[in-house]
Design a protein around this motif. Structure first.
Motif, PDB file in Angstrom:
ATOM      1  N   PRO A 105       0.822  -1.220   0.000  1.00 16.90           N
ATOM      2  CA  PRO A 105       0.000   0.000   0.000  1.00 16.90           C
ATOM      3  C   PRO A 105       0.853   1.266   0.000  1.00 16.90           C
ATOM      4  N   ASN A 106       0.354   2.314  -0.651  1.00 12.35           N
ATOM      5  CA  ASN A 106       1.026   3.612  -0.575  1.00 12.35           C
ATOM      6  C   ASN A 106       0.974   4.146   0.849  1.00 12.35           C
ATOM      7  N   SER A 107      -0.150   3.887   1.518  1.00 11.93           N
ATOM      8  CA  SER A 107      -0.285   4.229   2.936  1.00 11.93           C
ATOM      9  C   SER A 107      -1.042   3.104   3.621  1.00 11.93           C
ATOM     10  N   PHE A 108      -0.600   2.729   4.791  1.00  7.10           N
ATOM     11  CA  PHE A 108      -1.194   1.590   5.483  1.00  7.10           C
ATOM     12  C   PHE A 108      -2.444   2.005   6.257  1.00  7.10           C
ATOM     13  N   SER A 109      -3.373   1.069   6.374  1.00  2.00           N
ATOM     14  CA  SER A 109      -4.637   1.348   7.058  1.00  2.00           C
ATOM     15  C   SER A 109      -4.469   1.446   8.568  1.00  2.00           C
ATOM     16  N   ASN A 110      -3.528   0.668   9.116  1.00  5.10           N
ATOM     17  CA  ASN A 110      -3.295   0.632  10.564  1.00  5.10           C
ATOM     18  C   ASN A 110      -4.547   0.229  11.344  1.00  5.10           C
ATOM     19  N   VAL A 111      -5.436  -0.550  10.721  1.00  5.05           N
ATOM     20  CA  VAL A 111      -6.679  -0.938  11.392  1.00  5.05           C
ATOM     21  C   VAL A 111      -6.432  -1.933  12.524  1.00  5.05           C
ATOM     22  N   LEU A 112      -5.264  -2.565  12.532  1.00  8.15           N
ATOM     23  CA  LEU A 112      -4.905  -3.468  13.625  1.00  8.15           C
ATOM     24  C   LEU A 112      -3.811  -2.848  14.498  1.00  8.15           C
ATOM     25  N   GLY A 113      -3.642  -1.527  14.392  1.00  8.38           N
ATOM     26  CA  GLY A 113      -2.630  -0.840  15.186  1.00  8.38           C
ATOM     27  C   GLY A 113      -1.356  -0.628  14.392  1.00  8.38           C
ATOM     28  N   GLU A 114      -0.620   0.396  14.760  1.00  3.53           N
ATOM     29  CA  GLU A 114       0.626   0.737  14.088  1.00  3.53           C
ATOM     30  C   GLU A 114       1.606  -0.430  14.079  1.00  3.53           C
ATOM     31  N   GLU A 115       1.624  -1.196  15.164  1.00  2.42           N
ATOM     32  CA  GLU A 115       2.587  -2.302  15.269  1.00  2.42           C
ATOM     33  C   GLU A 115       2.282  -3.446  14.310  1.00  2.42           C
ATOM     34  N   ASN A 116       1.060  -3.473  13.747  1.00  6.81           N
ATOM     35  CA  ASN A 116       0.674  -4.549  12.825  1.00  6.81           C
ATOM     36  C   ASN A 116       0.485  -4.077  11.390  1.00  6.81           C
ATOM     37  N   LYS A 117       0.966  -2.876  11.079  1.00  5.96           N
ATOM     38  CA  LYS A 117       0.722  -2.334   9.742  1.00  5.96           C
ATOM     39  C   LYS A 117       1.378  -3.185   8.640  1.00  5.96           C
ATOM     40  N   ASP A 118       2.461  -3.866   8.986  1.00  8.07           N
ATOM     41  CA  ASP A 118       3.146  -4.689   7.982  1.00  8.07           C
ATOM     42  C   ASP A 118       2.378  -5.956   7.640  1.00  8.07           C
ATOM     43  N   LYS A 119       1.261  -6.178   8.283  1.00  7.44           N
ATOM     44  CA  LYS A 119       0.437  -7.349   7.978  1.00  7.44           C
ATOM     45  C   LYS A 119      -0.554  -7.065   6.837  1.00  7.44           C
ATOM     46  N   GLU A 120      -0.541  -5.831   6.337  1.00 12.33           N
ATOM     47  CA  GLU A 120      -1.510  -5.438   5.295  1.00 12.33           C
ATOM     48  C   GLU A 120      -0.926  -5.576   3.890  1.00 12.33           C
ATOM     49  N   LYS A 121      -1.753  -6.074   2.978  1.00 14.03           N
ATOM     50  CA  LYS A 121      -1.414  -6.151   1.566  1.00 14.03           C
ATOM     51  C   LYS A 121      -2.579  -5.561   0.765  1.00 14.03           C
ATOM     52  N   LEU A 122      -2.262  -4.818  -0.266  1.00 16.59           N
ATOM     53  CA  LEU A 122      -3.277  -4.169  -1.094  1.00 16.59           C
ATOM     54  C   LEU A 122      -3.641  -5.018  -2.302  1.00 16.59           C
ATOM     55  N   ILE A 123      -4.945  -5.281  -2.484  1.00 16.64           N
ATOM     56  CA  ILE A 123      -5.424  -5.899  -3.727  1.00 16.64           C
ATOM     57  C   ILE A 123      -5.517  -4.758  -4.727  1.00 16.64           C
ATOM     58  N   SER A 124      -4.467  -4.591  -5.512  1.00 16.42           N
ATOM     59  CA  SER A 124      -4.283  -3.381  -6.309  1.00 16.42           C
ATOM     60  C   SER A 124      -4.949  -3.439  -7.677  1.00 16.42           C
ATOM     61  N   SER A 153       2.983 -13.720   6.052  1.00 18.13           N
ATOM     62  CA  SER A 153       2.534 -13.181   7.349  1.00 18.13           C
ATOM     63  C   SER A 153       1.409 -12.155   7.188  1.00 18.13           C
ATOM     64  N   PHE A 154       0.935 -11.919   5.973  1.00 14.14           N
ATOM     65  CA  PHE A 154      -0.115 -10.927   5.748  1.00 14.14           C
ATOM     66  C   PHE A 154      -1.466 -11.448   6.224  1.00 14.14           C
ATOM     67  N   ARG A 155      -2.221 -10.550   6.876  1.00 17.61           N
ATOM     68  CA  ARG A 155      -3.511 -10.940   7.457  1.00 17.61           C
ATOM     69  C   ARG A 155      -4.627  -9.938   7.152  1.00 17.61           C
ATOM     70  N   VAL A 156      -4.273  -8.771   6.636  1.00 19.28           N
ATOM     71  CA  VAL A 156      -5.263  -7.750   6.284  1.00 19.28           C
ATOM     72  C   VAL A 156      -5.114  -7.438   4.795  1.00 19.28           C
ATOM     73  N   PHE A 157      -6.221  -7.487   4.058  1.00 15.94           N
ATOM     74  CA  PHE A 157      -6.182  -7.286   2.616  1.00 15.94           C
ATOM     75  C   PHE A 157      -7.135  -6.150   2.256  1.00 15.94           C
ATOM     76  N   SER A 158      -6.559  -5.051   1.811  1.00 15.70           N
ATOM     77  CA  SER A 158      -7.348  -3.859   1.529  1.00 15.70           C
ATOM     78  C   SER A 158      -7.615  -3.722   0.032  1.00 15.70           C
ATOM     79  N   ILE A 278     -10.082  -9.454   6.711  1.00 15.44           N
ATOM     80  CA  ILE A 278      -9.182  -9.938   7.762  1.00 15.44           C
ATOM     81  C   ILE A 278      -9.288 -11.452   7.827  1.00 15.44           C
ATOM     82  N   LEU A 279      -8.140 -12.114   7.744  1.00 20.64           N
ATOM     83  CA  LEU A 279      -8.138 -13.585   7.794  1.00 20.64           C
ATOM     84  C   LEU A 279      -6.880 -14.087   8.477  1.00 20.64           C
ATOM     85  N   GLY A 280      -7.050 -14.954   9.467  1.00 16.02           N
ATOM     86  CA  GLY A 280      -5.926 -15.590  10.142  1.00 16.02           C
ATOM     87  C   GLY A 280      -5.708 -16.988   9.600  1.00 16.02           C
ATOM     88  N   ARG A 281      -4.618 -17.606  10.037  1.00 13.11           N
ATOM     89  CA  ARG A 281      -4.320 -18.966   9.574  1.00 13.11           C
ATOM     90  C   ARG A 281      -5.212 -20.002  10.246  1.00 13.11           C
TER      91      ARG A 281
END
Length: 311
Positions: A105-124, A153-158, A278-281
């Motif tokens: 993503p150009n900018s992360f959603s941070n919907v799971l907190g700043e510490e989890n922003k790297d878990k987001e991937k954009l369906i571009s 490790s991605f769990r949030v898909f925007s 949002i999807l976990g393993r």
């Protein structure tokens, strides 16, 4: 020039989205190229297709995906921060029928907190060929997300839907994505008269790493490795590290960025709809992640899906 580049957005008056219009326009030629009759394509079901992840080293398939997006996807170009590619092919013929492209993503959603922003991937980017069954897109998105969760490790898909193209995000709604509202995007788009093939882009396009490097090249400035900083938990993608660039050099680059912005055509652009999945393993992980989302985003819980097309 100006009239031509505006026409695509100004003159589109139909009730359905631009993506569906592309499907209609391409149908006759797509059937001919695939050697399918109209009766055959109407009888196709999801079981007639196979899903696949495409590695970036597979240059032949990557090029095929690029051409597919250029022909069938309304933006007609690949994203800058592309990371993962997925396909749906017709069994027996290996004909490419659908593509999903994911990116940083150009900018992360941070919907799971700043510490989890790297878990987001954009369906571009995403598109299906005109003769595909209508539920192929949702099937392909779901398969792609599950593959990502299983192997990364991605769990949030925007994902975004653009009202300007009369998009609602119908496919994301069908996949039970969470709706975050229509308040995303800079509100303006730009077009470079010297590079019209790039198409319209947001203000963040002037700050892309690759764009800053191009400014340096134009100014005769030799780019230094330390002017990058590695981002992400795995430190696997680069961004410009302005703190390490000499002050005078940084000033020149930023001035060239402003000059470039001034040379570009500018038009207003409505804010976009945004969705996340949002999807976990495991079911437990999914439940915990969704609980965290609810806690951190009380104003975005169970927002109603949009139903009216347009700006």
């Amino acid at each position: 020039m100006k009239q031509e580049v505006y026409a695509r957005f100004k003159d589109y008056k139909k009730e359905h989205c631009w993506q569906y219009e592309i499907r209609q326009q391409n149908l006759i030629n797509d059937l001919k190229e695939s050697s399918l009759t109209e009766e055959e394509h109407k009888s196709l079901r999801i079981d007639d297709f196979e899903f696949s992840y495409v590695d970036k080293e597979d240059k032949k398939q990557c090029d095929e995906i690029k051409q597919f997006i250029e022909k069938h996807e309304w933006l007609g170009k690949l994203p800058i921060w592309l990371t993962h590619r997925f396909t749906a092919r017709l069994k027996g013929s290996a004909t490419l029928a659908g593509v999903i492209v994911m990116a940083t993503p150009n900018s992360f959603s941070n919907v799971l907190g700043e510490e989890n922003k790297d878990k987001e991937k954009l369906i571009s980017r995403g598109a299906c060929i005109s003769w595909s069954p209508k539920n192929l897109a949702s099937w392909l998105i779901t398969k792609s997300i599950k593959h990502m969760v299983k192997t990364t490790s991605f769990r949030v898909f925007s994902a975004y839907s653009d009202p300007e193209a009369k998009e609602l995000g119908t496919i994301y709604q069908a996949c039970n994505f969470i709706y975050l509202g229509q308040k995303f995007g800079a509100g303006s788009q730009y077009l470079d008269p010297d590079n019209p093939k790039r198409g319209w882009f947001g203000s963040s396009g002037f700050a892309d790493r690759s764009q800053i490097v191009r400014y340096a090249k134009k100014l005769g400035i030799e780019w230094q490795p330390e002017w990058y900083k590695m981002m992400g938990k795995k430190k696997n993608y680069k961004k410009v590290n302005w703190k390490t660039i000499p002050e005078d050099t940084a000033k020149q680059l930023k001035q060239e960025r402003e000059d470039h912005k001034g040379r570009c055509l500018k038009r207003p652009s409505p804010t976009k709809h945004k969705y996340i999945y949002i999807l976990g393993r495991s079911k437990k992980e999914t439940k915990e992640l969704k609980k965290l989302f609810d806690k951190l985003n009380p104003g975005m819980v169970e927002l109603a899906y949009p139903v009216e097309r347009g700006k």
